[in-house]
Scaffold this motif. Sequence first.
Motif, PDB file in Angstrom:
ATOM      1  N   VAL A 134      -7.438  -5.717  10.754  1.00 55.20           N
ATOM      2  CA  VAL A 134      -8.342  -5.929   9.623  1.00 55.20           C
ATOM      3  C   VAL A 134      -8.972  -4.590   9.222  1.00 55.20           C
ATOM      4  CG1 VAL A 134     -10.463  -7.051   8.837  1.00 55.20           C
ATOM      5  CG2 VAL A 134      -8.805  -8.337  10.192  1.00 55.20           C
ATOM      6  N   LEU A 145      -8.979  -9.546  -3.815  1.00 55.53           N
ATOM      7  CA  LEU A 145      -9.388 -10.645  -2.956  1.00 55.53           C
ATOM      8  C   LEU A 145     -10.389 -11.587  -3.608  1.00 55.53           C
ATOM      9  CD1 LEU A 145      -9.664  -8.830   0.480  1.00 55.53           C
ATOM     10  CD2 LEU A 145      -7.805 -10.223  -0.388  1.00 55.53           C
ATOM     11  N   ARG A 202      -7.050  -0.170   1.805  1.00 53.02           N
ATOM     12  CA  ARG A 202      -7.511  -0.533   0.459  1.00 53.02           C
ATOM     13  C   ARG A 202      -8.394   0.563  -0.117  1.00 53.02           C
ATOM     14  NH1 ARG A 202     -11.989  -2.985  -1.743  1.00 53.02           N
ATOM     15  NH2 ARG A 202     -12.941  -3.387   0.292  1.00 53.02           N
ATOM     16  N   HIS A 209       0.849  -1.198   0.000  1.00 51.27           N
ATOM     17  CA  HIS A 209       0.000   0.000   0.000  1.00 51.27           C
ATOM     18  C   HIS A 209       0.880   1.242   0.000  1.00 51.27           C
ATOM     19  CE1 HIS A 209      -3.660  -2.370   0.878  1.00 51.27           C
ATOM     20  NE2 HIS A 209      -2.810  -3.144   1.532  1.00 51.27           N
ATOM     21  N   ILE A 242      -6.112 -15.080   3.140  1.00 51.64           N
ATOM     22  CA  ILE A 242      -6.886 -13.864   2.877  1.00 51.64           C
ATOM     23  C   ILE A 242      -6.154 -12.641   3.424  1.00 51.64           C
ATOM     24  CG2 ILE A 242      -9.008 -12.631   3.462  1.00 51.64           C
ATOM     25  CD1 ILE A 242     -10.439 -15.349   3.407  1.00 51.64           C
ATOM     26  N   ILE A 243      -5.646 -12.754   4.639  1.00 46.36           N
ATOM     27  CA  ILE A 243      -4.925 -11.620   5.239  1.00 46.36           C
ATOM     28  C   ILE A 243      -3.638 -11.335   4.478  1.00 46.36           C
ATOM     29  CG2 ILE A 243      -3.697 -10.827   7.295  1.00 46.36           C
ATOM     30  CD1 ILE A 243      -6.760 -10.679   7.486  1.00 46.36           C
ATOM     31  N   SER A 283     -14.728 -10.415   0.885  1.00 45.58           N
ATOM     32  CA  SER A 283     -14.730  -9.169   1.646  1.00 45.58           C
ATOM     33  C   SER A 283     -14.151  -9.416   3.024  1.00 45.58           C
ATOM     34  CB  SER A 283     -16.159  -8.623   1.774  1.00 45.58           C
ATOM     35  OG  SER A 283     -16.171  -7.472   2.568  1.00 45.58           O
ATOM     36  N   LEU A 284     -13.227  -8.576   3.431  1.00 49.20           N
ATOM     37  CA  LEU A 284     -12.662  -8.721   4.763  1.00 49.20           C
ATOM     38  C   LEU A 284     -13.695  -8.462   5.843  1.00 49.20           C
ATOM     39  CD1 LEU A 284      -9.168  -7.013   4.577  1.00 49.20           C
ATOM     40  CD2 LEU A 284      -9.638  -9.421   4.864  1.00 49.20           C
ATOM     41  N   ALA A 287      -4.444  -9.446   1.358  1.00 47.50           N
ATOM     42  CA  ALA A 287      -4.821  -8.060   1.651  1.00 47.50           C
ATOM     43  C   ALA A 287      -3.603  -7.211   1.980  1.00 47.50           C
ATOM     44  CB  ALA A 287      -5.821  -8.029   2.798  1.00 47.50           C
ATOM     45  N   LEU A 328      -6.481  -2.759   7.118  1.00 44.32           N
ATOM     46  CA  LEU A 328      -6.407  -3.265   5.746  1.00 44.32           C
ATOM     47  C   LEU A 328      -7.564  -2.754   4.901  1.00 44.32           C
ATOM     48  CD1 LEU A 328      -5.329  -6.951   6.483  1.00 44.32           C
ATOM     49  CD2 LEU A 328      -3.905  -5.121   5.533  1.00 44.32           C
ATOM     50  N   GLU A 329      -8.758  -2.705   5.471  1.00 43.28           N
ATOM     51  CA  GLU A 329      -9.913  -2.190   4.729  1.00 43.28           C
ATOM     52  C   GLU A 329      -9.760  -0.699   4.442  1.00 43.28           C
ATOM     53  OE1 GLU A 329     -12.474  -3.244   3.175  1.00 43.28           O
ATOM     54  OE2 GLU A 329     -12.302  -5.361   3.605  1.00 43.28           O
TER      55      GLU A 329
END
Length: 382
Positions: free
Chosen positions: A306, A368, A313, A44, A358-359, A372-373, A362, A309-310
């Motif tokens: 988490v 993904l 993103r 990121h 998944i993590i 969805s996280l 992300a 991360l959202e």
Amino acid sequence: MPALFPASCSTAARDWVAGAIATIEADFNRSADTHLIPFPMPGHPGIDVYLKDESSHPTGSLKHRLARSLFLYALANGWLQEGTTVIEASSGSTAVSEAYFARLLGLPFIAVMPTCTSPEKIAAIEFQGARCHLVDDPGAINAESARLARELGGHFMDQFTYAERATDWRANNNIAESIFKQMAQEPHPVPHWIICGAGTGGTSATLGRYVRYRRNDTRVLCVDPEHSVFYDYYRGCVEGRPDCGRVLAVGSGIEGIGRPRVEASFIPQCVDAMVKVPDALSLAAMRHVSARLGRRVGGSTGTNFVGVLEAARRMREAGLAGSIVTILCDSGDRYAHSYYSPAWYAQQGIDIERADAIIAAAVRGDALAGVSLAQMRPGCLD
């Protein structure tokens, strides 16, 4: 001449309260501030992430700040006197911290907590000379605490009611003021997002009030674990149909955050957005952060990450650069028999490999593939 009513407490009682407050203030003066740790996220670019490490408090968690504030609030209100038994409803960390301050003042302390609380937390409370009173129903710990206070003539500290009002949100080195002071020399000194969980709601209220009071552009993102009512309550408030009466039959799987009922200290207007995070992803994020730091962190830190991360993103997709700050709530050493036990995961039926993948995706910034996280409200993390 008007009648003069006698004083509500003796000079000796006032002197004891003054001495107790001085003792707590001296303890605070001996303590250093907690660290703000940069957490690189190469996937990121342009987004700087920081962890506010609250595990370095004397009692090892974010709840040390809350416990100090609650004791000062109770003392200033005249609710505590010499010999008063202090009682708290807590899943662990608040009780550890309150037991510390009770011991500092020479007051008996009883922690009322669910029977599922980790043995490490129970041991930490008992180490401070306190007593643990275990309750099978997590939703009954408040009522049981109030009952004990009546029977013993003690004081129920009631963190879930008083957390949001006990903290001086304008200054006095609260967590918000500390974050902004430590961010002052960073490339993006005013965070785009500050991310926290909700247990009592006290931290989100303090953060939300502080950024508005200081007229900062920072927004507060509150994360909620899988088995908790805060997200649904917040969603209802946003949509104009608040329901504070909903009660879940089970307690949160992430100790320290999430509640089976809406608590008085949770102020939805202090929060700019919320996410609801599956427990499996909270724990996968916990393992990721632990591996990157080289030391164990607790499950609530994973839930917070988490949220990071959202938010990252969404910022990246909107072409935004900036900083994100979240909270490292406590050490993972308190969860050796649960979150860091392979046998515990097998008992819970949690798919570790899928959640870890998944993590990891992300963190890398990969798409993904429709996963969805977290669920989000109000969908405006840009």
